[in-house]
Design an enzyme around this catalytic site. Structure first.
Site, PDB file in Angstrom:
ATOM      1  N   HIS A 178     -13.067  12.851  14.223  1.00 28.52           N
ATOM      2  CA  HIS A 178     -13.280  13.596  15.474  1.00 28.52           C
ATOM      3  C   HIS A 178     -14.602  14.343  15.342  1.00 28.52           C
ATOM      4  O   HIS A 178     -14.948  14.822  14.254  1.00 28.52           O
ATOM      5  CB  HIS A 178     -12.183  14.657  15.684  1.00 28.52           C
ATOM      6  CG  HIS A 178     -10.941  14.166  16.364  1.00 28.52           C
ATOM      7  ND1 HIS A 178      -9.687  14.643  16.052  1.00 28.52           N
ATOM      8  CD2 HIS A 178     -10.755  13.269  17.367  1.00 28.52           C
ATOM      9  CE1 HIS A 178      -8.783  14.066  16.824  1.00 28.52           C
ATOM     10  NE2 HIS A 178      -9.407  13.217  17.633  1.00 28.52           N
ATOM     11  N   CYS A 272      -9.247  22.576  15.030  1.00 28.56           N
ATOM     12  CA  CYS A 272      -8.225  21.671  15.564  1.00 28.56           C
ATOM     13  C   CYS A 272      -7.055  22.440  16.165  1.00 28.56           C
ATOM     14  O   CYS A 272      -6.421  21.980  17.107  1.00 28.56           O
ATOM     15  CB  CYS A 272      -7.688  20.760  14.469  1.00 28.56           C
ATOM     16  SG  CYS A 272      -8.908  19.631  13.788  1.00 28.56           S
TER      17      CYS A 272
HETATM   18  N1  ARG Z   1      -3.218  14.301  12.841  1.00 23.87           N
HETATM   19  C1  ARG Z   1      -4.089  14.556  13.937  1.00 23.87           C
HETATM   20  C2  ARG Z   1      -4.766  13.266  14.353  1.00 23.87           C
HETATM   21  O1  ARG Z   1      -5.129  12.510  13.509  1.00 23.87           O
HETATM   22  C3  ARG Z   1      -5.093  15.570  13.578  1.00 23.87           C
HETATM   23  C4  ARG Z   1      -5.942  16.010  14.719  1.00 23.87           C
HETATM   24  C5  ARG Z   1      -6.958  17.014  14.329  1.00 23.87           C
HETATM   25  N2  ARG Z   1      -7.572  17.603  15.464  1.00 23.87           N
HETATM   26  C6  ARG Z   1      -8.876  17.750  15.655  1.00 23.87           C
HETATM   27  N3  ARG Z   1      -9.271  18.429  16.685  1.00 23.87           N
HETATM   28  N4  ARG Z   1      -9.761  17.184  14.878  1.00 23.87           N
HETATM   29  O2  ARG Z   1      -4.937  13.000  15.519  1.00 23.87           O
END
Ligand code: ARG
Length: 279
Positions: A178, A272
């Protein structure tokens, strides 16, 4: 655009009060793996995750921010990563649409929250976008990540809805799946990022648009140091990112280390867990 001198400790940093939406990790666990940080074999201590998350929420409140809460839903263990739930600019809510089926129901849950709380300008997403996981808002731009999660076409969708220039940035390292794991907005048009997480073309774009950005080392990126939340003065970031904390201090920011080790097992940290509501 900001033309602050790179490391001016004299620069007066000014805090702006923020409005955040968070989701308690009551049902947090790692039962599937959709990013390299997740290992369902590794035990997760949900009670510790809750305590660490409460520490972050309390910190925001102590700093004078407003924190709203969305009710966690059984069966949606990743819902704690509120940043993915939507993107809000000028009070306008762009809903999220998740790439992985495991998280798809979160999109509706977050949009429902905004409907129930009186946000009338909402947009149901046409293309996959994982909220502020891949959309980061500076004073001038919306920076938009693609390569692993959000569909590039969602960038134009966001530009049309918000009426702000959207800059597409290609992510190339699966650990930084991300945008908010590779780049963070510090203040105005001032950002920090880990160059190696981006394709060469995107790196060049970042260098052109943000010549004064804080460049973050591999070591600090690897402990999720870029998954940070800034209010213009205080920068809350994973406590293990000690080198980065020094860089920020040298620029006049007040870095505050947070321990979210349990939530890192899901591939997320400070940012996150934090969805910013911009009015
Ligand atoms: N387990 C989640 C996923 O892989 C983690 C998300 C993390 N969020 C972020 N904003 N980077 O989607």
């Amino acid at each position: 655009m900001s033309s602050a001198t790179p490391a001016d400790p004299q620069k007066k940093r000014v805090q702006r009060r923020r409005h955040y939406l968070m989701c308690k990790p009551t049902h947090f666990e790692v039962v599937y793996a959709i990013n390299p940080w997740m290992d369902p074999e590794k035990p997760v201590d949900t009670a510790t995750a809750v305590l660490q998350w409460e520490g972050l929420r309390d910190l925001y409140l102590e700093l004078g921010h407003t924190v709203d809460l969305i009710e966690p839903i059984v069966g949606l263990p990743d819902m704690v990563y509120a940043a993915n739930g939507a993107t809000v600019v000028d009070g306008k809510v762009l809903g999220a649409s998740f790439r992985n089926t495991e998280r798809q129901a979160e999109g509706t849950a977050y949009l429902d929250w905004f409907r129930e709380n009186g946000y009338t300008e909402r947009h149901d997403p046409r293309y996959v976008n994982e909220g502020e996981g891949d959309f980061l808002v500076t004073e001038t731009f919306v920076l938009a990540g693609y390569g692993f999660r959000s569909d590039e076409r969602s960038h134009q969708e966001a530009q049309a809805f918000f009426g702000r220039p959207v800059i597409s940035l290609e992510l190339v390292d699966p650990r930084y799946y991300h945008l908010d794991t590779a780049l963070a907005v510090l203040d105005g048009d001032e950002i920090m990022y880990h160059p190696e997480a981006f394709a060469p073309g995107s790196r060049a774009v970042l260098r052109t648009l943000f010549p004064d950005a804080v460049e973050v080392t591999a070591a600090d990126a690897a402990v999720f140091g870029l998954n940070a939340v800034s209010d213009g003065l205080n920068v809350v970031l994973p406590e293990a990112a000690t080198g980065l904390a020094e860089q920020l201090r040298a620029r006049g920011f007040n870095p505050i280390g947070a321990d979210l080790s349990e939530l890192l097992k899901g591939g997320g940290s400070v940012k996150c867990c934090t969805l910013e509501i911009r009015h």
